[in-house]
Design a protein around this motif. Structure first.
Motif, PDB file in Angstrom:
ATOM      1  N   TRP A  92      19.408  51.007 111.439  1.00 36.13           N
ATOM      2  CA  TRP A  92      20.032  49.671 111.493  1.00 36.13           C
ATOM      3  C   TRP A  92      20.575  49.297 110.141  1.00 36.13           C
ATOM      4  O   TRP A  92      21.763  48.392 110.226  1.00 36.13           O
ATOM      5  CB  TRP A  92      19.042  48.618 111.670  1.00 36.13           C
ATOM      6  CG  TRP A  92      18.424  48.612 112.971  1.00 36.13           C
ATOM      7  CD1 TRP A  92      18.813  49.023 114.238  1.00 36.13           C
ATOM      8  CD2 TRP A  92      16.891  48.157 113.523  1.00 36.13           C
ATOM      9  NE1 TRP A  92      18.227  48.815 115.386  1.00 36.13           N
ATOM     10  CE2 TRP A  92      16.979  48.470 115.042  1.00 36.13           C
ATOM     11  CE3 TRP A  92      15.845  47.782 113.043  1.00 36.13           C
ATOM     12  CZ2 TRP A  92      15.859  48.318 115.739  1.00 36.13           C
ATOM     13  CZ3 TRP A  92      14.724  47.579 113.745  1.00 36.13           C
ATOM     14  CH2 TRP A  92      14.689  47.893 115.149  1.00 36.13           C
ATOM     15  N   LEU A  93      20.166  49.655 108.913  1.00 37.70           N
ATOM     16  CA  LEU A  93      20.778  49.583 107.685  1.00 37.70           C
ATOM     17  C   LEU A  93      21.385  50.595 107.039  1.00 37.70           C
ATOM     18  O   LEU A  93      21.880  50.544 105.913  1.00 37.70           O
ATOM     19  CB  LEU A  93      19.537  48.976 106.732  1.00 37.70           C
ATOM     20  CG  LEU A  93      18.991  47.739 107.215  1.00 37.70           C
ATOM     21  CD1 LEU A  93      17.757  47.243 106.466  1.00 37.70           C
ATOM     22  CD2 LEU A  93      19.940  46.638 107.363  1.00 37.70           C
ATOM     23  N   HIS A  94      21.360  51.803 107.744  1.00 36.20           N
ATOM     24  CA  HIS A  94      21.866  52.775 107.302  1.00 36.20           C
ATOM     25  C   HIS A  94      21.463  53.279 105.869  1.00 36.20           C
ATOM     26  O   HIS A  94      22.008  53.856 105.187  1.00 36.20           O
ATOM     27  CB  HIS A  94      23.172  52.879 107.234  1.00 36.20           C
ATOM     28  CG  HIS A  94      24.011  52.477 108.459  1.00 36.20           C
ATOM     29  ND1 HIS A  94      24.119  53.287 109.630  1.00 36.20           N
ATOM     30  CD2 HIS A  94      24.645  51.338 108.826  1.00 36.20           C
ATOM     31  CE1 HIS A  94      24.850  52.955 110.585  1.00 36.20           C
ATOM     32  NE2 HIS A  94      24.898  51.600 110.318  1.00 36.20           N
ATOM     33  N   PHE A  95      20.180  53.134 105.671  1.00 34.02           N
ATOM     34  CA  PHE A  95      19.458  53.188 104.464  1.00 34.02           C
ATOM     35  C   PHE A  95      18.344  54.463 104.669  1.00 34.02           C
ATOM     36  O   PHE A  95      17.567  54.179 105.697  1.00 34.02           O
ATOM     37  CB  PHE A  95      18.770  51.836 103.809  1.00 34.02           C
ATOM     38  CG  PHE A  95      17.933  52.168 102.558  1.00 34.02           C
ATOM     39  CD1 PHE A  95      18.572  52.050 101.401  1.00 34.02           C
ATOM     40  CD2 PHE A  95      16.663  52.097 102.654  1.00 34.02           C
ATOM     41  CE1 PHE A  95      18.091  52.347 100.152  1.00 34.02           C
ATOM     42  CE2 PHE A  95      16.134  52.474 101.361  1.00 34.02           C
ATOM     43  CZ  PHE A  95      16.706  52.367 100.129  1.00 34.02           C
ATOM     44  N   THR A  96      18.404  55.457 103.839  1.00 30.73           N
ATOM     45  CA  THR A  96      17.475  56.542 103.970  1.00 30.73           C
ATOM     46  C   THR A  96      16.318  56.126 103.210  1.00 30.73           C
ATOM     47  O   THR A  96      16.563  56.037 101.796  1.00 30.73           O
ATOM     48  CB  THR A  96      18.229  57.716 103.498  1.00 30.73           C
ATOM     49  OG1 THR A  96      19.121  58.090 104.349  1.00 30.73           O
ATOM     50  CG2 THR A  96      17.112  59.112 103.726  1.00 30.73           C
ATOM     51  N   MET A  97      15.224  56.233 103.697  1.00 33.68           N
ATOM     52  CA  MET A  97      13.723  56.186 102.819  1.00 33.68           C
ATOM     53  C   MET A  97      12.921  57.190 103.357  1.00 33.68           C
ATOM     54  O   MET A  97      12.670  57.556 104.604  1.00 33.68           O
ATOM     55  CB  MET A  97      13.174  54.798 103.160  1.00 33.68           C
ATOM     56  CG  MET A  97      11.765  54.859 102.555  1.00 33.68           C
ATOM     57  SD  MET A  97      10.937  52.917 102.807  1.00 33.68           S
ATOM     58  CE  MET A  97      11.741  52.067 101.426  1.00 33.68           C
ATOM     59  N   ALA A  98      12.461  58.068 102.580  1.00 42.51           N
ATOM     60  CA  ALA A  98      11.484  59.187 102.964  1.00 42.51           C
ATOM     61  C   ALA A  98      10.584  58.787 103.552  1.00 42.51           C
ATOM     62  O   ALA A  98       9.959  57.767 103.360  1.00 42.51           O
ATOM     63  CB  ALA A  98      11.039  60.004 101.407  1.00 42.51           C
ATOM     64  N   TRP A  99       9.813  59.765 104.439  1.00 36.78           N
ATOM     65  CA  TRP A  99       8.884  59.153 105.371  1.00 36.78           C
ATOM     66  C   TRP A  99       7.508  58.903 104.589  1.00 36.78           C
ATOM     67  O   TRP A  99       6.938  57.929 104.850  1.00 36.78           O
ATOM     68  CB  TRP A  99       8.631  60.350 106.358  1.00 36.78           C
ATOM     69  CG  TRP A  99       7.577  60.221 107.267  1.00 36.78           C
ATOM     70  CD1 TRP A  99       6.709  58.971 107.607  1.00 36.78           C
ATOM     71  CD2 TRP A  99       7.131  60.892 108.691  1.00 36.78           C
ATOM     72  NE1 TRP A  99       5.907  58.997 108.782  1.00 36.78           N
ATOM     73  CE2 TRP A  99       6.053  60.440 109.240  1.00 36.78           C
ATOM     74  CE3 TRP A  99       7.360  62.238 108.784  1.00 36.78           C
ATOM     75  CZ2 TRP A  99       5.366  60.839 110.331  1.00 36.78           C
ATOM     76  CZ3 TRP A  99       6.845  62.671 109.816  1.00 36.78           C
ATOM     77  CH2 TRP A  99       5.651  62.240 110.410  1.00 36.78           C
ATOM     78  N   PHE A 100       7.448  59.711 103.513  1.00 43.47           N
ATOM     79  CA  PHE A 100       6.272  59.596 102.731  1.00 43.47           C
ATOM     80  C   PHE A 100       6.016  58.141 102.213  1.00 43.47           C
ATOM     81  O   PHE A 100       5.177  57.394 101.870  1.00 43.47           O
ATOM     82  CB  PHE A 100       5.847  60.639 101.709  1.00 43.47           C
ATOM     83  CG  PHE A 100       6.925  61.043 100.767  1.00 43.47           C
ATOM     84  CD1 PHE A 100       6.796  60.157  99.688  1.00 43.47           C
ATOM     85  CD2 PHE A 100       7.978  61.947 100.992  1.00 43.47           C
ATOM     86  CE1 PHE A 100       7.906  60.437  98.672  1.00 43.47           C
ATOM     87  CE2 PHE A 100       8.711  62.159 100.061  1.00 43.47           C
ATOM     88  CZ  PHE A 100       9.202  61.414  98.751  1.00 43.47           C
ATOM     89  N   THR A 101       7.479  57.577 101.606  1.00 46.01           N
ATOM     90  CA  THR A 101       7.467  56.530 100.793  1.00 46.01           C
ATOM     91  C   THR A 101       7.041  55.427 101.843  1.00 46.01           C
ATOM     92  O   THR A 101       6.398  54.531 101.580  1.00 46.01           O
ATOM     93  CB  THR A 101       8.779  56.519 100.355  1.00 46.01           C
ATOM     94  OG1 THR A 101       8.900  57.492  99.296  1.00 46.01           O
ATOM     95  CG2 THR A 101       8.860  54.963  99.384  1.00 46.01           C
ATOM     96  N   ALA A 102       7.738  55.494 102.956  1.00 43.89           N
ATOM     97  CA  ALA A 102       7.616  54.689 104.074  1.00 43.89           C
ATOM     98  C   ALA A 102       6.040  54.554 104.211  1.00 43.89           C
ATOM     99  O   ALA A 102       5.559  53.344 104.836  1.00 43.89           O
ATOM    100  CB  ALA A 102       8.468  54.701 105.409  1.00 43.89           C
ATOM    101  N   ALA A 103       5.498  55.676 104.649  1.00 45.19           N
ATOM    102  CA  ALA A 103       3.900  55.704 104.679  1.00 45.19           C
ATOM    103  C   ALA A 103       3.144  55.036 104.020  1.00 45.19           C
ATOM    104  O   ALA A 103       2.321  54.295 104.058  1.00 45.19           O
ATOM    105  CB  ALA A 103       3.786  57.115 105.109  1.00 45.19           C
ATOM    106  N   MET A 104       3.549  55.224 102.550  1.00 42.67           N
ATOM    107  CA  MET A 104       2.762  54.382 101.423  1.00 42.67           C
ATOM    108  C   MET A 104       2.901  52.894 101.782  1.00 42.67           C
ATOM    109  O   MET A 104       1.989  52.157 101.676  1.00 42.67           O
ATOM    110  CB  MET A 104       3.366  54.999  99.975  1.00 42.67           C
ATOM    111  CG  MET A 104       2.544  54.247  99.019  1.00 42.67           C
ATOM    112  SD  MET A 104       3.513  54.631  97.514  1.00 42.67           S
ATOM    113  CE  MET A 104       5.011  53.761  97.456  1.00 42.67           C
TER     114      MET A 104
END
Length: 457
Positions: free
Chosen positions: A265-277
């Motif tokens: 939706w935002l074309h923004f990449t966030m690493a899975w581990f950061t999002a999980a935190m």
């Protein structure tokens, strides 16, 4: 990794066997760690020993372990980091919110300063020496940050960028840089820990049980054993460890959904581990609104993190690609050596003035993360702070969302090669040097700079 819709019984069996082999390497490494005095003297952890054993047995040396297994170990390493990150902001915190914010702010400004050095120094070196003397591409100055802060995942992902920029050697060099950074992060970090322990920089290593007396490295006497987890739910309901794994499963899945939604939706990449935190923090905030606010047991979560970390490090080291790019050997050595010297300076002299209490533990965590990957930092931190009492992991986690968007595979990592092609390595290097200076001065302005408590150099 195999897509979910293609997983079969035989592939799951193979995955199970491959992880069992990694477990056997960890068991053998533990035995060697107990039996060889040199390994004890220099605090070499069993996970690193297991990784080295796997590397020797792998396709680049003895060829006993095939590439297929190595690829699975490498892939599992990048997933296990999610289990390490997810619980970092869960459970009752040891520090007050105000103190955590202050320490995280110190770490954030210092991290940006260190990040800027990983572009400023290599880019200026490339523009002024390596390109004129050795004829390397101006993009050569970007591979340190990609490989060191970004790790093998970011380095491999940059292949598409370099292909678009018509520098075909970039992907291989970036991965090679990641390999050098990983090795330097682990070995250089162990050396720094030994130096720190002998100079009195460490806060926990010299008093930790098991480091001075070889008889306490393994607790064969039942009277010496101490419980280090707390049961929060009756076993007739569910096993305590299984309950905490279930909580982590919520954070892991929610983190995956967050990372996918941001990308879609935002074309923004966030690493899975950061999002999980972040998802783990969300789970904790939801629990805080219920009578289960204190249901998360930090020691149990630490055990899950510890298990994941041991397998992660062993698999990551064992699966390192050791192929050498002969054509770039000389400029690569010059660049990587200079990057190593600058990082050591950042994580000793500079960091000792920025961090107050337990400055070395905070520094060694960041050293490992900036040289290899987050797992390297956690490995080093666990080596000098076995019980994770310094709060360095919590501070590292708290500052990560404000840094991960830009560095180690973030926006600046992706855009810098494009800027180098457009404006040249010299101009971009000077911009990063200016940013580095601003970050350095900001440490004074915000009151983070002070005389270190323990810095006997």
């Amino acid at each position: 990794m195999i897509p979910l819709n293609e997983i079969t019984g035989s592939s799951l069996d193979a995955l199970f066997v491959y992880m069992a082999l990694l477990g056997i390497l960890l068991l053998a490494a533990s035995w060697l760690r107990l039996k060889i005095p040199l390994l004890k003297k220099y605090y070499i952890p069993a996970s690193l020993i297991a990784g080295v054993i796997g590397l020797i047995l792998g396709p680049y040396f003895l060829g006993i372990i095939p590439k297929e297994i190595m690829s699975v170990w490498s892939g599992m390493s990048s997933r296990l980091i999610v289990l390490i990150y997810a619980p970092m902001l869960m459970g009752k915190r040891q520090k007050s919110g105000e103190k955590l914010i202050k320490r995280a702010s110190e770490s954030l400004v210092f991290s940006y300063f260190t990040f800027f050095t990983q572009y400023a120094v290599p880019l200026l070196l490339t523009a002024l020496i390596l390109t004129p003397v050795f004829g390397v591409s101006p993009l050569f100055g970007t591979i340190v940050e990609q490989g060191w802060s970004g790790g093998h995942g970011t380095a491999g992902g940059m292949a598409a960028v370099f292909e678009e920029l018509k520098w075909m050697d970039g992907a291989s060099l970036s991965v090679t840089s990641a390999t050098i950074g990983l090795v330097f992060g682990v070995l250089g970090g162990i050396v720094l820990i030994n130096i720190g322990a002998r100079k009195g920089w460490t806060s926990f290593l010299n008093t930790s049980a098991g480091l001075e007396n070889k008889n306490t490295e393994i607790y064969t006497d039942r009277s010496d054993r101490e419980p280090d987890t707390n049961r929060v739910i009756h076993p007739s309901v569910i096993d305590n460890m299984a309950f905490h794994m279930a909580l982590l499963s919520v954070a892991v899945l929610l983190g995956w959904l967050i990372s996918k939604a941001l990308k879609l939706w935002l074309h923004f990449t966030m690493a899975w581990f950061t999002a999980a935190m972040l998802a783990g923090l969300l789970v904790q905030l939801l629990l805080n609104r219920t009578k289960w606010a204190d249901i998360v047991d930090k020691p149990t979560m630490s055990h899950i993190q510890g298990i994941s970390l041991e397998f992660l490090v062993a698999g990551a080291v064992a699966s390192v690609n050791v192929s050498v790019i002969v054509e770039y050997a000389t400029p690569l050595i010059i660049e990587q050596l200079l990057a190593a010297v600058v990082l050591v300076w950042c994580c000793t002299w500079v960091s000792s003035h920025v961090f107050g209490e337990n400055w070395f533990e905070h520094s060694i965590m960041l050293f490992g993360a900036f040289a290899g990957v987050t797992a390297t930092g956690l490995l080093l931190l666990k080596t000098c702070d076995p019980k994770m009492e310094s709060g360095a992991a919590e501070v590292f986690a708290a500052r990560s969302p404000l840094l991960a968007w830009a560095t180690g595979g973030g926006i600046l990592t992706a855009m810098t090669p494009v800027w180098v092609v457009q404006y040249g390595a010299l101009k971009v290097g000077l911009v990063y040097a200016a940013a580095m200076l601003i970050a350095f001065v900001l440490q004074f302005v915000l009151g983070f700079w002070h005389k270190p408590d323990k810095m006997n150099v």
